[in-house]
Design a protein around this motif. Sequence first.
Motif, short mmCIF file in Angstrom:
data_model
loop_
_atom_site.label_atom_id
_atom_site.label_comp_id
_atom_site.label_asym_id
_atom_site.label_seq_id
_atom_site.Cartn_x
_atom_site.Cartn_y
_atom_site.Cartn_z
N ALA A 227 0.81 -1.21 0.00
CA ALA A 227 0.00 0.00 0.00
C ALA A 227 0.85 1.27 0.00
CB ALA A 227 -0.94 0.00 1.20
N LYS A 228 1.95 1.26 0.73
CA LYS A 228 2.73 2.48 0.92
C LYS A 228 3.81 2.67 -0.13
CE LYS A 228 5.16 5.15 4.47
NZ LYS A 228 5.64 5.18 5.87
N LEU A 231 2.45 0.38 -4.51
CA LEU A 231 1.31 0.94 -5.23
C LEU A 231 1.70 2.22 -5.97
CD1 LEU A 231 -1.67 1.06 -5.99
CD2 LEU A 231 -2.12 2.18 -3.80
#
Length: 314
Positions: A227-228, A231
């Motif tokens: 996610a951090k 992505l």
Amino acid sequence: MAGYLLRRMGQALATMLAVSVIVFVILHLLPGGIVRAQLGSKATPLAVHVLEQQEGLLKPLPVQYWIWLKDTLSGNLGFAYKLNQPVSSLIAEYVPRTFMLVGISMLFAISIAVPMGLWQGNRRNKADDHVISATMLILYSMPTFLLAVVLIVVLNLWLPVFPSTASDYGTSFLVDVKDLALPILTLTLANVTYFSRYMRSSVIDNLLEDYVKTARAKGASRGRVLAKHVLRNSLNSTVTLLGLTLPYTVSGSLIVESIFDFPGAGLLFWNSAQTRDFEVLLGVVLVISAATVMGNLLADILYGIVDPRVRSRS
């Protein structure tokens, strides 16, 4: 960032200038000339000469181009003699619906493809990855018109959920949501295959980078790394593809609008081609080209925001 924006805006302006020259040349290469296209093949030489004089077509070409460019920039795109109204009014009536159709379908395609590609990249070579890849391959291999026909058969004939043709809205911009469903679904499915495949490949490449191994070694969970870090870095390919796919999507809307009888620029272009209304055809080409160039400019700006390295290299 300011220098990057100025360079990209200069490139967009140069592209639009080139497009305007091409449209102007095509306008003067019409069979029999512009006047014959307006008056018809049976017009007398006297009538042709009078209209050429009235419209300034006897002046040198550079002068004609300058006058035409000034008229175009002021919103005068010519007159649709078959429909008996200014081209600009037709553009204002039909083109916004196409922009809405393309914009919503692109938004849906990206919203579906980004998480799908992230999931596939993280689950590569697993059963669910193979199933999704096979489905995307089937959609990728289907022409837009065939996909539209399949959706009509399934969602209109077998399951009468959505209408296969749009209602007559006249000059109203508002469109019934049900009339938008099948055209948007067609363009969304046609585009989601591209975005998801590129996103999957980018995620797989980024998962092999050293920064991912470092983050994992520091104790970050796989979900947090995805996610951090992964992505954002994987979005570069998606943003790049956004600019490359926009012309394809706009051209695909011509087919989609014709099939679903959707009152947009594609249907206007198709009907004008049938009636040989050249002023409308070139007006639509000019406006859609300008929108495509601006869309690519927006994609370049987003690319520079997502990846600061691009600004320093460009």
